[in-house]
Design a protein around this motif. Sequence first.
Motif, PDB file in Angstrom:
ATOM      1  N   GLN A   1     -35.339  36.254 -13.747  1.00 16.86           N
ATOM      2  CA  GLN A   1     -36.413  37.237 -13.720  1.00 16.86           C
ATOM      3  C   GLN A   1     -37.752  36.593 -13.370  1.00 16.86           C
ATOM      4  O   GLN A   1     -38.540  37.148 -12.601  1.00 16.86           O
ATOM      5  CB  GLN A   1     -36.506  37.945 -15.074  1.00 16.86           C
ATOM      6  CG  GLN A   1     -35.350  38.887 -15.354  1.00 16.86           C
ATOM      7  CD  GLN A   1     -35.311  39.358 -16.788  1.00 16.86           C
ATOM      8  OE1 GLN A   1     -35.830  38.696 -17.689  1.00 16.86           O
ATOM      9  NE2 GLN A   1     -34.701  40.514 -17.021  1.00 16.86           N
ATOM     10  N   ALA A   2     -37.998  35.417 -13.930  1.00 14.48           N
ATOM     11  CA  ALA A   2     -39.261  34.727 -13.643  1.00 14.48           C
ATOM     12  C   ALA A   2     -39.348  34.339 -12.171  1.00 14.48           C
ATOM     13  O   ALA A   2     -40.401  34.484 -11.542  1.00 14.48           O
ATOM     14  CB  ALA A   2     -39.384  33.489 -14.534  1.00 14.48           C
ATOM     15  N   ILE A   3     -38.255  33.864 -11.605  1.00 16.17           N
ATOM     16  CA  ILE A   3     -38.244  33.482 -10.192  1.00 16.17           C
ATOM     17  C   ILE A   3     -38.412  34.712  -9.309  1.00 16.17           C
ATOM     18  O   ILE A   3     -39.131  34.686  -8.311  1.00 16.17           O
ATOM     19  CB  ILE A   3     -36.946  32.723  -9.857  1.00 16.17           C
ATOM     20  CG1 ILE A   3     -36.957  31.340 -10.526  1.00 16.17           C
ATOM     21  CG2 ILE A   3     -36.760  32.576  -8.352  1.00 16.17           C
ATOM     22  CD1 ILE A   3     -35.667  30.562 -10.372  1.00 16.17           C
ATOM     23  N   GLU A   4     -37.753  35.811  -9.674  1.00 17.02           N
ATOM     24  CA  GLU A   4     -37.890  37.037  -8.887  1.00 17.02           C
ATOM     25  C   GLU A   4     -39.319  37.559  -8.923  1.00 17.02           C
ATOM     26  O   GLU A   4     -39.851  38.019  -7.906  1.00 17.02           O
ATOM     27  CB  GLU A   4     -36.910  38.090  -9.409  1.00 17.02           C
ATOM     28  CG  GLU A   4     -35.462  37.800  -9.051  1.00 17.02           C
ATOM     29  CD  GLU A   4     -34.493  38.783  -9.676  1.00 17.02           C
ATOM     30  OE1 GLU A   4     -33.368  38.904  -9.174  1.00 17.02           O
ATOM     31  OE2 GLU A   4     -34.850  39.433 -10.700  1.00 17.02           O
ATOM     32  N   GLN A   5     -39.941  37.522 -10.081  1.00 19.43           N
ATOM     33  CA  GLN A   5     -41.316  37.995 -10.173  1.00 19.43           C
ATOM     34  C   GLN A   5     -42.269  37.094  -9.396  1.00 19.43           C
ATOM     35  O   GLN A   5     -43.240  37.568  -8.801  1.00 19.43           O
ATOM     36  CB  GLN A   5     -41.747  38.078 -11.643  1.00 19.43           C
ATOM     37  CG  GLN A   5     -41.109  39.240 -12.386  1.00 19.43           C
ATOM     38  CD  GLN A   5     -41.686  39.441 -13.769  1.00 19.43           C
ATOM     39  OE1 GLN A   5     -42.694  38.854 -14.124  1.00 19.43           O
ATOM     40  NE2 GLN A   5     -41.036  40.285 -14.570  1.00 19.43           N
ATOM     41  N   ASP A   6     -41.981  35.795  -9.379  1.00 18.53           N
ATOM     42  CA  ASP A   6     -42.811  34.875  -8.607  1.00 18.53           C
ATOM     43  C   ASP A   6     -42.684  35.154  -7.106  1.00 18.53           C
ATOM     44  O   ASP A   6     -43.666  35.128  -6.368  1.00 18.53           O
ATOM     45  CB  ASP A   6     -42.399  33.432  -8.915  1.00 18.53           C
ATOM     46  CG  ASP A   6     -43.174  32.425  -8.109  1.00 18.53           C
ATOM     47  OD1 ASP A   6     -44.353  32.192  -8.404  1.00 18.53           O
ATOM     48  OD2 ASP A   6     -42.597  31.886  -7.126  1.00 18.53           O
ATOM     49  N   GLY A   7     -41.457  35.405  -6.656  1.00 17.26           N
ATOM     50  CA  GLY A   7     -41.237  35.820  -5.274  1.00 17.26           C
ATOM     51  C   GLY A   7     -41.306  34.737  -4.224  1.00 17.26           C
ATOM     52  O   GLY A   7     -41.238  35.034  -3.028  1.00 17.26           O
ATOM     53  N   SER A   8     -41.405  33.464  -4.623  1.00 19.28           N
ATOM     54  CA  SER A   8     -41.546  32.399  -3.630  1.00 19.28           C
ATOM     55  C   SER A   8     -40.210  31.925  -3.063  1.00 19.28           C
ATOM     56  O   SER A   8     -40.179  31.262  -2.030  1.00 19.28           O
ATOM     57  CB  SER A   8     -42.284  31.200  -4.238  1.00 19.28           C
ATOM     58  OG  SER A   8     -41.570  30.673  -5.346  1.00 19.28           O
ATOM     59  N   VAL A   9     -39.114  32.265  -3.725  1.00 20.81           N
ATOM     60  CA  VAL A   9     -37.801  31.893  -3.223  1.00 20.81           C
ATOM     61  C   VAL A   9     -36.830  33.028  -3.514  1.00 20.81           C
ATOM     62  O   VAL A   9     -36.941  33.695  -4.547  1.00 20.81           O
ATOM     63  CB  VAL A   9     -37.306  30.566  -3.864  1.00 20.81           C
ATOM     64  CG1 VAL A   9     -37.133  30.711  -5.362  1.00 20.81           C
ATOM     65  CG2 VAL A   9     -35.994  30.100  -3.225  1.00 20.81           C
ATOM     66  N   ALA A  10     -35.919  33.293  -2.589  1.00 14.26           N
ATOM     67  CA  ALA A  10     -34.945  34.377  -2.758  1.00 14.26           C
ATOM     68  C   ALA A  10     -33.674  33.845  -3.397  1.00 14.26           C
ATOM     69  O   ALA A  10     -33.132  32.818  -2.968  1.00 14.26           O
ATOM     70  CB  ALA A  10     -34.619  35.008  -1.412  1.00 14.26           C
ATOM     71  N   VAL A  11     -33.219  34.519  -4.440  1.00 13.19           N
ATOM     72  CA  VAL A  11     -31.968  34.153  -5.093  1.00 13.19           C
ATOM     73  C   VAL A  11     -31.143  35.415  -5.286  1.00 13.19           C
ATOM     74  O   VAL A  11     -31.676  36.517  -5.349  1.00 13.19           O
ATOM     75  CB  VAL A  11     -32.198  33.459  -6.456  1.00 13.19           C
ATOM     76  CG1 VAL A  11     -32.861  32.113  -6.279  1.00 13.19           C
ATOM     77  CG2 VAL A  11     -33.019  34.343  -7.388  1.00 13.19           C
ATOM     78  N   ASP A  12     -29.841  35.237  -5.405  1.00 11.96           N
ATOM     79  CA  ASP A  12     -28.944  36.364  -5.642  1.00 11.96           C
ATOM     80  C   ASP A  12     -28.162  36.153  -6.921  1.00 11.96           C
ATOM     81  O   ASP A  12     -27.853  35.014  -7.303  1.00 11.96           O
ATOM     82  CB  ASP A  12     -27.953  36.528  -4.488  1.00 11.96           C
ATOM     83  CG  ASP A  12     -28.392  37.605  -3.504  1.00 11.96           C
ATOM     84  OD1 ASP A  12     -29.278  38.402  -3.855  1.00 11.96           O
ATOM     85  OD2 ASP A  12     -27.845  37.646  -2.395  1.00 11.96           O
ATOM     86  N   CYS A  13     -27.839  37.232  -7.578  1.00 17.17           N
ATOM     87  CA  CYS A  13     -26.934  37.205  -8.727  1.00 17.17           C
ATOM     88  C   CYS A  13     -26.190  38.528  -8.736  1.00 17.17           C
ATOM     89  O   CYS A  13     -26.823  39.586  -8.786  1.00 17.17           O
ATOM     90  CB  CYS A  13     -27.698  37.010 -10.031  1.00 17.17           C
ATOM     91  SG  CYS A  13     -26.636  36.989 -11.484  1.00 17.17           S
ATOM     92  N   LEU A  14     -24.888  38.488  -8.680  1.00  7.27           N
ATOM     93  CA  LEU A  14     -24.099  39.715  -8.581  1.00  7.27           C
ATOM     94  C   LEU A  14     -23.877  40.401  -9.922  1.00  7.27           C
ATOM     95  O   LEU A  14     -23.617  41.585  -9.966  1.00  7.27           O
ATOM     96  CB  LEU A  14     -22.754  39.413  -7.917  1.00  7.27           C
ATOM     97  CG  LEU A  14     -22.826  38.883  -6.477  1.00  7.27           C
ATOM     98  CD1 LEU A  14     -21.429  38.629  -5.947  1.00  7.27           C
ATOM     99  CD2 LEU A  14     -23.570  39.853  -5.574  1.00  7.27           C
TER     100      LEU A  14
END
Length: 321
Positions: free
Chosen positions: A256-269
């Motif tokens: 969630q922290a990485i998604e909110q930061d938005g500097s790198v795209a990650v996936d989780c199914l």
Amino acid sequence: MTLQTPNIAVRVVRIEQASPLIKRFTLQAADGGPLPAFSGGSHVIVQMPTASGLIHNAYSLLSSPFQLQQYQIAVRREEASRGGSAFMHEHLAEGDILQISPPNNLFALHASSGRQILIAGGIGITPFMSQMEELQASGAAFALHYAFRSREQAAFVDELTARYGEHCHFYDAAKGEQCNVAGLLQQMTGQDHVYVCGPQSLIQAVQAAGEAQGIPPARLHWEQFAASTQGGEAFTVVLARSGREIRVEGEQSILQAIEQDGSVAVDCLCREGVCGTCEVAIVQGEAEHRDQYLSEEEKAAQKSLLICVSRARTSRLVLDL
């Protein structure tokens, strides 16, 4: 690890109050075409633009796998919402456009000549609604056991009764009714499979009963409707490839922290620590593993972690991102 699956733009065409705390959302492709095929038990990840940043939540598909002109999901309003359920309940309106992931299934039915026994608690009813469509269409033997706190708070009871009749068994806690999990599993034959979705306590009761009765793990299947992260102390994640530092709050996941930061795209199914798609290598620091995917040996090795549920034991955690 970064799959970066393409999103699907969908329009919210109907919002219904399924219970005092649960809303059902009907979605159609924004371009008017058919939506991707899916199987019973599938979910999509909904992207929600909140004031604090993008939130991504997984929701089971309730609708029939045989009708691809629309998807349906149900969302329970959580008192301690981190923004997802509040956005869906308070800000989303008919006509709005959402971005969702393609369907993914981590809770699929298993081919069997025996019965399929479905055990749901509360909002855990959702994956079973599409599964029962498949089971009824195939003529398979199945039974639904659905427990809830009260009839007033339960969703879809009348709809399930009308469509599946004697296949359904309901347990209203307000009336003192309880689902006897151990008794259900005692009635299993050698080809039966059991599926459970709901609170962690219900899943653990099924797991314990299965173990006590010697039922092979391959015939017991479960899905949590929420990741069981109990939070913890805040810490800092460092993205090794860019050097960027991101603070992870006590009640927030690394994902969630990485998604909110938005500097790198990650996936989780799955977003529940079971599928492994968000596994990331640890460059420096020590993880507190909370997933159900890595083996005990892999966890002890501290070579990687699943960022959707696991946290850090150290104040800084450097990841290969």
